[in-house]
Design a protein around this motif. Structure first.
Motif, short mmCIF file in Angstrom:
data_model
loop_
_atom_site.label_atom_id
_atom_site.label_comp_id
_atom_site.label_asym_id
_atom_site.label_seq_id
_atom_site.Cartn_x
_atom_site.Cartn_y
_atom_site.Cartn_z
N ARG A 51 12.30 -30.29 8.38
CA ARG A 51 13.91 -29.69 8.50
C ARG A 51 14.34 -28.87 7.11
O ARG A 51 15.05 -27.77 6.85
N ALA A 182 21.43 -31.46 1.71
CA ALA A 182 22.58 -31.07 2.98
C ALA A 182 22.60 -29.44 3.94
O ALA A 182 22.91 -29.30 4.41
N LEU A 183 21.24 -28.92 2.97
CA LEU A 183 20.64 -27.68 3.79
C LEU A 183 20.14 -28.10 5.10
O LEU A 183 20.02 -28.23 6.47
N TYR A 185 19.71 -31.41 6.34
CA TYR A 185 20.65 -32.98 7.10
C TYR A 185 22.02 -32.26 7.00
O TYR A 185 23.37 -33.57 6.50
N PRO A 186 22.71 -31.07 7.57
CA PRO A 186 24.22 -30.95 7.38
C PRO A 186 25.16 -32.29 8.53
O PRO A 186 25.93 -32.11 8.80
N HIS A 190 28.54 -33.33 5.10
CA HIS A 190 29.29 -32.27 5.50
C HIS A 190 29.52 -32.16 4.73
O HIS A 190 30.89 -31.01 4.40
N PHE A 214 20.65 -24.66 10.69
CA PHE A 214 21.74 -23.96 9.83
C PHE A 214 22.83 -23.30 10.32
O PHE A 214 23.95 -22.90 9.80
N ARG A 216 25.20 -25.08 11.63
CA ARG A 216 25.63 -26.32 11.47
C ARG A 216 26.03 -26.05 10.52
O ARG A 216 27.02 -26.48 9.93
N PHE A 217 25.58 -25.49 9.30
CA PHE A 217 25.53 -25.43 8.06
C PHE A 217 25.96 -24.55 7.09
O PHE A 217 27.57 -24.67 6.91
N GLN A 218 26.54 -23.64 8.07
CA GLN A 218 27.59 -22.42 7.21
C GLN A 218 28.78 -22.99 8.40
O GLN A 218 29.91 -22.51 7.25
N MET A 221 30.07 -27.00 6.28
CA MET A 221 29.29 -27.67 5.16
C MET A 221 30.10 -26.72 3.92
O MET A 221 30.30 -26.09 3.32
N VAL A 250 27.27 -17.96 4.06
CA VAL A 250 28.43 -19.92 3.90
C VAL A 250 29.19 -19.51 2.91
O VAL A 250 28.65 -19.11 1.59
#
Length: 344
Positions: A51, A182-183, A185-186, A190, A214, A216-218, A221, A250
């Motif tokens: 990750r 955070a990047l 483990y989105p 959260h 990524f 999910r991060f976009q 987060m 993001v």
């Protein structure tokens, strides 16, 4: 009259509190020297590398381990040897909706819940957990990051935490680690509270994770930056970090500035405002995200084609140089094609 929270903190006592609507018994107040026992598959060395490293860097790590006749260790942390501090809001019962949770990564080695933050934690029904020996002098991948993940795992195992209200935060160097987590483990965190420490993403130091993470991060987060207005160096870092986030699509980003403050931990007011921002729901902009992702996909496709063309022309050194740049810039977005090309 001394408040219940102040009494708990000053005497070191805890109250056994039970909600009439929720039979979970809650140990409220501040606890130091806590030993956790529950491990997570997300904190294994293999998963950390997958990750948090770029695909070609991860490939090299595994190849070097194979040449040495070893494999990546299962868990880099022995929880029996680790200590944590945890604060649980001192309310008469556990909230029906579940607690929020903030995992805090410090720059110092001690496990300490900042006392000025406790009133805001109480108001927001937020647990804070932090690890000892997780400061700037500790190894990031072998200690700081897995300790934060295990803190989140065990706090959620022991308390009624809303899994959609789990956040990562830090101060100074710890804030930079928080951004990496955070990047990568989105699916765990959260939102991120970045107090006077940040980096651009999408480079060799902070590579992009696998594509599905990524995305999910976009999409989910929220990042809150809080830095003193006199902390010039870190304000510049924050600006570069936010610019990189926008470039990588993001958009859920909030900035809080502390008046008349330098490089120091957020005070009670700034921390409370930052939690308000972290917990606030915002309107999504799906069309903006779709267009931005399309731009990135087009750029990446063009650059991968350049690598393929270089190999086809019999120019492997040029191809591998270009591939290294793609790996650093696009990270997990370029896989698996980048890994396939690296094998040529």
């Amino acid at each position: 009259m001394v408040s219940r929270c102040a009494l708990l903190l000053s005497t070191g006592l805890t109250a056994m509190l039970t909600s009439p609507a929720n039979t979970q018994t809650v140990t409220a107040g501040l606890k130091n020297g806590v030993v956790f026992t529950e491990y997570s598959a997300l904190s294994t060395s293999t998963e950390l590398v997958r990750r948090l490293f770029s695909p070609l860097s991860a490939l090299r790590v595994n190849q070097e381990a194979a040449r040495a006749g070893t494999t990546l260790r299962g868990q880099p942390i022995d929880l029996a040897s680790e200590r944590f501090s945890i604060y649980v809001p001192a309310h008469p019962y556990a909230p029906l909706h579940g607690y929020s949770l903030l995992v805090f990564v410090p720059p110092w080695s001690r496990a300490e819940v900042p006392s000025q933050w406790i009133p805001a934690l109480d108001r927001h029904d937020m647990i804070l957990v932090t690890a000892a020996n997780s400061g700037n002098d500790a190894n990031t991948v072998d200690r700081r990051e897995p300790l934060a993940l295990l803190a989140a795992q065990n706090a959620q195992a022991q308390y009624s935490v809303d899994p959609q209200q789990v956040y990562i935060g830090g101060f100074s160097g710890g804030s930079r680690v928080a951004l990496r987590l955070a990047l990568g483990y989105p699916d765990v965190f959260h939102g991120a509270l970045l107090n006077a420490g940040s980096d651009p993403i999408g480079n060799a130091d902070v590579p992009l994770p696998p594509a599905e993470l990524f995305r999910r991060f976009q999409e989910s987060m929220r990042l809150v930056y809080v830095t003193g207005e006199r902390d010039d160096a870190h304000l510049i870092d924050d600006m570069h970090s936010r610019q990189s986030l926008e470039k990588w699509c993001v958009f859920d980003v909030v900035t809080e500035t502390e008046p008349r403050k330098g490089h120091e931990l957020a005070d009670a007011s700034a921390f409370s405002r930052s939690l308000d921002a972290l917990l606030k729901r915002v309107e999504a902009h799906p069309h903006k995200l779709v267009d931005c992702r399309a731009r990135i996909d087009e750029e990446l496709t063009t650059q991968l084609k350049q690598v393929e063309d270089s190999f086809a022309r019999g120019e492997p050194s040029t191809a591998k140089r270009l591939l290294g740049k793609i790996d650093a810039r696009y990270g997990g977005l370029a896989a698996p094609r980048s890994v396939e090309l690296a094998a040529q």
